[in-house]
Scaffold this active site. Structure first.
Site, PDB file in Angstrom:
ATOM      1  N   GLU A   1      -1.503  57.634  37.214  1.00 36.05           N
ATOM      2  CA  GLU A   1      -1.679  56.495  38.122  1.00 36.05           C
ATOM      3  C   GLU A   1      -3.013  55.867  37.765  1.00 36.05           C
ATOM      4  O   GLU A   1      -4.062  56.465  37.985  1.00 36.05           O
ATOM      5  CB  GLU A   1      -1.640  56.972  39.584  1.00 36.05           C
TER       6      GLU A   1
ATOM      7  N   GLU B   1      -9.980  45.191  37.055  1.00 35.87           N
ATOM      8  CA  GLU B   1     -10.080  45.956  38.292  1.00 35.87           C
ATOM      9  C   GLU B   1     -11.557  46.219  38.592  1.00 35.87           C
ATOM     10  O   GLU B   1     -12.243  46.898  37.828  1.00 35.87           O
ATOM     11  CB  GLU B   1      -9.329  47.289  38.177  1.00 35.87           C
TER      12      GLU B   1
ATOM     13  N   CYS C   1      -7.129  51.710  44.394  1.00 40.38           N
ATOM     14  CA  CYS C   1      -6.333  51.241  43.263  1.00 40.38           C
ATOM     15  C   CYS C   1      -5.316  50.192  43.692  1.00 40.38           C
ATOM     16  O   CYS C   1      -4.893  49.361  42.887  1.00 40.38           O
ATOM     17  CB  CYS C   1      -5.633  52.413  42.599  1.00 40.38           C
TER      18      CYS C   1
ATOM     19  N   LYS D   1      -9.033  69.783  38.761  1.00 36.60           N
ATOM     20  CA  LYS D   1     -10.344  69.351  38.273  1.00 36.60           C
ATOM     21  C   LYS D   1     -10.764  68.146  39.106  1.00 36.60           C
ATOM     22  O   LYS D   1     -10.350  67.023  38.853  1.00 36.60           O
ATOM     23  CB  LYS D   1     -10.268  68.983  36.795  1.00 36.60           C
TER      24      LYS D   1
END
Length: 508
Positions: free
Chosen positions: A275, A406, A309, A199
């Protein structure tokens, strides 16, 4: 290229033979059971070029009923099809053909990443796609090396273990590096004999569809790889909760990762491997090579417009070199070339999508309001596209939102520190634990800090040292599980023990 970007910081494309890339979009449907098909509903959604804000094309929108079809195809391919029953050698040959086709179509694939995600053509074409190709080749080499063990049990029982593919896997892919992420998730699952549903993120579906096409050309049987475009709350949720999917991998936010775990718990308790990003510390000690530290800080934060990331976005600089570091950092960031992603001289392209563009600008404004000093950048630029200037803040404190959250954009926060003990404590004071960097010539400091930082990677005097043989993953709320390296295979394998009694053996 002078040196591989994963191990070095220079993005030098001058010596490369650049060829104009095609912009043709060939595949926009769902890929189910080896064929491109419309969604059952007939619905589509638009995908946008972030450099121009123009609609590229309309893509089929998969929903639960389409995921059901894809899972049915994958289940059939796993339970009755040839892929799990092939020899490892046969799977290896097909995977190597797949990797060759990716290599041969690198220009077209890179072009799709540029127009669909605002990526830099040079970075994708000459760094990321070669890394993806080698990832497929690496795991192809593992396909015929899946082994068990022989056990001599304490009673008169002989046993051995089998490592078998876990079954049907759902891969939910993020939008920042879709081709590389496709490789890191799909390749190990293919190697051990799993079938799967991919996906892709709704913002960047085009590369996954093109890769699905190449997989068919390579000889991957129908139903082994299925691609269902769609939105997270429909297609993604259907993958996470599906009773006939045996494992799920996901890269993205903590919030979505949590919802995927909840969906797994509420359905068939499938294992989930996550993750979930980071707020990584990049620690520069007084004795470090300042120029090298600045260079790595820039690349470690601004590569891929900060949409990484692993970005080392909390730059801790020891007080003795703080001021000179900041001056050099400002100059380096101002020299970071901005512009057209297809231009090989460009180092900085547009943010991936409008939502992310708005979020980054909001984070920058919060930094100003909280009292951080804006050294450079902080504004949109250009007449069109989701472009934001590379940004540096100093006088940042640990309690500011730009030091805690973040941002996933081109924002560098510089924090000053005094001692080793202090910076270790501050570096660990985060819910994340994905990566970290340490710049020092002192081996004692390097060893102390690397043992003390709670993160899945500690890079000493380098940054973004990713490789197909190096396991990558996080501590704490950065997730669990590892991609790349032999460890990645474990996510897709079940361990079975087979025991047999031994009667009347003189050796018992």
């Amino acid at each position: 290229m002078e040196e591989k970007l994963w191990l070095h910081s220079k993005m030098t494309y001058k010596t490369m033979n650049f060829k104009p890339a095609t912009h043709e979009i060939k595949f926009t449907k769902l890929f189910i059971n080896g064929e491109f098909v419309d969604s059952i509903s007939g619905n589509t959604f638009e995908t946008i070029n972030p450099a121009t804000e123009e609609v590229l094309t309309s893509v089929a929108e998969g929903r639960k009923e389409d995921v059901d079809l894809a899972v049915k195809a994958a289940r059939e391919a796993f339970d009755k099809g040839p892929w799990p029953r092939m020899s490892g050698e046969a799977r290896r040959k097909i995977m190597l053909k797949f990797s060759d086709l990716i290599d041969e179509n690198a220009d077209e694939l890179a072009s799709l990443e540029v127009i669909d995600g605002g990526r830099l053509f040079g970075q994708v074409r000459y760094i990321e796609i070669p890394a993806s190709v080698e990832t497929f080749r690496y795991f192809a080499g593992a396909a015929d090396k899946i082994r068990g063990a022989t056990l001599k049990m304490s009673s008169n029982i002989q046993a051995y273990t089998l490592r078998e593919p876990i079954g049907v896997v759902g891969h939910i892919i993020a939008w920042n590096v879709p081709t590389y992420m496709f490789a890191t998730k799909v390749a190990p699952a293919l190697a051990v004999g799993c079938t799967m549903i991919v996906k892709p993120a709704e913002q960047t579906p085009l590369s996954s569809l093109f890769l699905a096409h190449l997989s068919k050309l390579a000889g991957v049987p129908g139903g082994v790889i299925n691609v269902v475009n769609g939105f997270g709350n429909t297609a993604g949720a259907a993958v996470s909760s599906h009773m006939d999917i045996d494992a799920v991998t996901f890269t993205g936010s903590i919030e979505i990762g949590r919802s995927i775990m909840q969906a797994s718990a509420a359905s068939n308790l499938k294992p989930v491997f996550l993750e979930l990003g980071g707020k990584s510390p990049f620690i520069v000690f007084d004795d470090a090579d300042v120029d090298k530290a600045v260079e790595l800080a820039v690349v470690g934060n601004l590569m891929n417009k900060g949409e990484m990331c692993i970005a080392g976005s909390r730059v801790f600089v020891q007080e003795g070199i703080h001021d000179v570091f900041v001056k050099k950092l400002e100059l380096a960031v101002k020299g970071w070339a901005k512009g057209d992603p297809f231009d090989l001289a460009t180092r900085h392209g547009p943010q991936n999508n409008k939502q992310q563009y708005t979020k980054v600008l909001s984070c920058i404004e919060n930094g100003r309001k909280e009292g951080a000093t804006l050294v450079t950048g902080g504004r949109p630029f250009g007449n069109k596209g989701y472009y934001i200037e590379p940004t540096v803040f100093t006088n940042v404190t640990d309690d500011m939102s730009i030091a805690k959250e973040e941002i996933f954009g081109p924002v560098i926060s510089v924090l000053q520190f005094k001692t080793v003990e202090e910076v270790i404590k501050r570096a660990n004071a985060t819910r994340y634990g994905l990566a970290s960097g340490v710049m020092t010539k002192n081996i004692d400091i390097a060893n102390t800090v690397s043992r003390s930082i709670r993160a899945g990677a500690v890079w000493i005097n380098c940054y973004i040292a990713l490789d197909r043989d190096a396991p990558h993953g996080g501590y704490k709320m950065s997730g669990f599980g590892r991609e790349q390296g032999p460890e990645a295979l474990e996510h897709y394998l079940q361990l079975k023990i087979v025991a047999t009694p031994i009667y009347d053996s003189p050796w018992l």
